[in-house]
Design a protein around this motif. Structure first.
Motif, PDB file in Angstrom:
ATOM      1  N   VAL A 119       0.857  -1.185   0.000  1.00  0.00           N
ATOM      2  CA  VAL A 119       0.000   0.000   0.000  1.00  0.00           C
ATOM      3  C   VAL A 119       0.894   1.236   0.000  1.00  0.00           C
ATOM      4  CG1 VAL A 119      -1.872  -1.160   1.232  1.00  0.00           C
ATOM      5  CG2 VAL A 119      -0.112   0.065   2.534  1.00  0.00           C
ATOM      6  N   LEU A 120       0.312   2.373  -0.293  1.00  0.00           N
ATOM      7  CA  LEU A 120       1.057   3.638  -0.325  1.00  0.00           C
ATOM      8  C   LEU A 120       1.057   4.267   1.062  1.00  0.00           C
ATOM      9  CD1 LEU A 120       2.480   5.861  -1.977  1.00  0.00           C
ATOM     10  CD2 LEU A 120       0.213   6.840  -2.416  1.00  0.00           C
ATOM     11  N   ALA A 125       6.081   2.575  -1.158  1.00  0.00           N
ATOM     12  CA  ALA A 125       5.256   1.375  -1.200  1.00  0.00           C
ATOM     13  C   ALA A 125       5.643   0.540   0.022  1.00  0.00           C
ATOM     14  CB  ALA A 125       5.509   0.597  -2.482  1.00  0.00           C
ATOM     15  N   VAL A 126       4.667   0.271   0.868  1.00  0.00           N
ATOM     16  CA  VAL A 126       4.929  -0.496   2.092  1.00  0.00           C
ATOM     17  C   VAL A 126       4.288  -1.869   1.950  1.00  0.00           C
ATOM     18  CG1 VAL A 126       4.668  -0.592   4.588  1.00  0.00           C
ATOM     19  CG2 VAL A 126       4.902   1.624   3.452  1.00  0.00           C
ATOM     20  N   ASN A 127       5.088  -2.908   2.084  1.00  0.00           N
ATOM     21  CA  ASN A 127       4.572  -4.268   1.995  1.00  0.00           C
ATOM     22  C   ASN A 127       3.900  -4.645   3.320  1.00  0.00           C
ATOM     23  OD1 ASN A 127       5.590  -5.265  -0.702  1.00  0.00           O
ATOM     24  ND2 ASN A 127       7.499  -4.571   0.204  1.00  0.00           N
ATOM     25  N   VAL A 128       2.612  -4.971   3.247  1.00  0.00           N
ATOM     26  CA  VAL A 128       1.847  -5.259   4.458  1.00  0.00           C
ATOM     27  C   VAL A 128       1.545  -6.744   4.635  1.00  0.00           C
ATOM     28  CG1 VAL A 128       0.829  -2.959   4.606  1.00  0.00           C
ATOM     29  CG2 VAL A 128      -0.308  -4.719   3.233  1.00  0.00           C
ATOM     30  N   GLY A 225     -13.399   2.759  -6.668  1.00  0.00           N
ATOM     31  CA  GLY A 225     -12.564   2.631  -7.842  1.00  0.00           C
ATOM     32  C   GLY A 225     -11.138   3.127  -7.662  1.00  0.00           C
ATOM     33  N   ALA A 226     -10.823   3.694  -6.492  1.00  0.00           N
ATOM     34  CA  ALA A 226      -9.469   4.196  -6.252  1.00  0.00           C
ATOM     35  C   ALA A 226      -8.499   3.033  -6.040  1.00  0.00           C
ATOM     36  CB  ALA A 226      -9.455   5.111  -5.032  1.00  0.00           C
ATOM     37  N   VAL A 227      -7.250   3.216  -6.449  1.00  0.00           N
ATOM     38  CA  VAL A 227      -6.223   2.196  -6.235  1.00  0.00           C
ATOM     39  C   VAL A 227      -5.761   2.288  -4.782  1.00  0.00           C
ATOM     40  CG1 VAL A 227      -3.908   1.405  -6.861  1.00  0.00           C
ATOM     41  CG2 VAL A 227      -5.466   2.233  -8.632  1.00  0.00           C
ATOM     42  N   ILE A 228      -5.973   1.214  -4.032  1.00  0.00           N
ATOM     43  CA  ILE A 228      -5.614   1.221  -2.615  1.00  0.00           C
ATOM     44  C   ILE A 228      -4.477   0.259  -2.289  1.00  0.00           C
ATOM     45  CG2 ILE A 228      -7.866   1.952  -1.784  1.00  0.00           C
ATOM     46  CD1 ILE A 228      -8.458  -1.020  -1.177  1.00  0.00           C
TER      47      ILE A 228
END
Length: 268
Positions: A119-120, A125-128, A225-228
């Motif tokens: 996610v941003l 970019a943070v890997n969750v 519709g937003a990129v999350i």
């Protein structure tokens, strides 16, 4: 007494069956209105294959519950504010990690590579979450890692999902620092790649962030519709060549859409 009990059971079963049918039909009405934007009783009845009186009763119940509203001038029905009220309560209760986990596991199992969900956060970019196949050669734990947006597949997917103003603000703050000899450090070239991401539905990088590592990612959308988020597959450069693996790309895209659907996304 035995005969009476059987009769009661059958009667109850019949009532339950009719109740389920009514729910199914009500859902069908809402789906028709979502798709069409608005429809009259006759249109709904025709599409559902039911009598106008049945469609009218369903609409009356939905109208009473605030799920639909009627245009007083044309008589057409539209989705009501009751739907919006219910929908607004969903996003905060959905966990992206929880909804995505089964899809990450399935991809890792099938392709024996590392799968990450990112996610941003704070211009990175943070890997969750992460899943690794049973025979994956990767051992690095990427969870919690901050990775540059311009040099990673997940980062490019997240950048492509932003408005030009948001993207300009982030890149002005972070710049385009070199990670490897393959890192894109030209803003013009990066923008061209981001246009390709928006067009193809995926981003692929070849040793741009780390020598010997290739990756490909697809977006995850929310109910609006937003990129999350972004789901990525990564592997050793000597054998992981995303754009030479069309089946893998399709599976990855399908996983992204399935996670998006679980987050409430309904593409037209």
């Amino acid at each position: 007494m035995a005969d009476l009990e059987v009769y009661d059971d059958e009667d109850t079963a019949g009532q339950l069956s009719r109740g389920v049918q009514s729910v199914d039909r009500a859902i069908a009405v809402l789906e028709i209105l979502r798709r069409r934007g608005g429809a009259g009783v006759s249109e709904i009845a025709d599409e559902m294959g039911v009598h106008k009186s049945t469609a009218s009763r369903l609409l009356a119940s939905l109208l009473q519950g605030g799920m639909v509203q009627q245009n007083s001038e044309r008589g057409k029905y539209h989705l009501g504010f009751g739907i919006l009220r219910l929908a607004n309560s969903i996003p905060g209760r959905l966990s992206l990690v929880q909804e995505a986990r089964p899809l990450l596991d399935a991809l890792a199992e099938k392709y024996k590579e590392t799968v990450n969900l990112a996610v941003l956060r704070s211009n990175y970019a943070v890997n969750v979450d992460q899943a690794m196949g049973p025979s994956s050669l990767a051992t690095h734990d990427w969870i919690g890692s901050l990775t540059p947006l311009h040099a990673t597949s997940s980062g490019k997917v997240l950048l492509a999902g932003l408005s030009s103003e948001q993207r300009e603000k982030i890149l002005k703050e972070t710049g385009l620092p070199t990670q490897t000899a393959n890192t894109i450090t030209s803003r013009r070239e990066l923008e061209k790649q981001l246009m390709d991401v928006a067009s193809t539905g995926y981003a692929a990088v070849y040793e741009e962030f780390e020598i010997g590592l290739n990756a490909v990612a697809v977006p995850v959308h929310d109910h609006a519709g937003a990129v999350i988020g972004a789901v990525s597959l990564s592997g050793p450069a000597f054998r992981f060549k995303p754009e030479e693996m069309p089946d893998m790309l399709e599976d990855l895209k399908h996983a992204g859409l399935e996670i998006s659907s679980r987050m409430g996304y309904a593409p037209e």
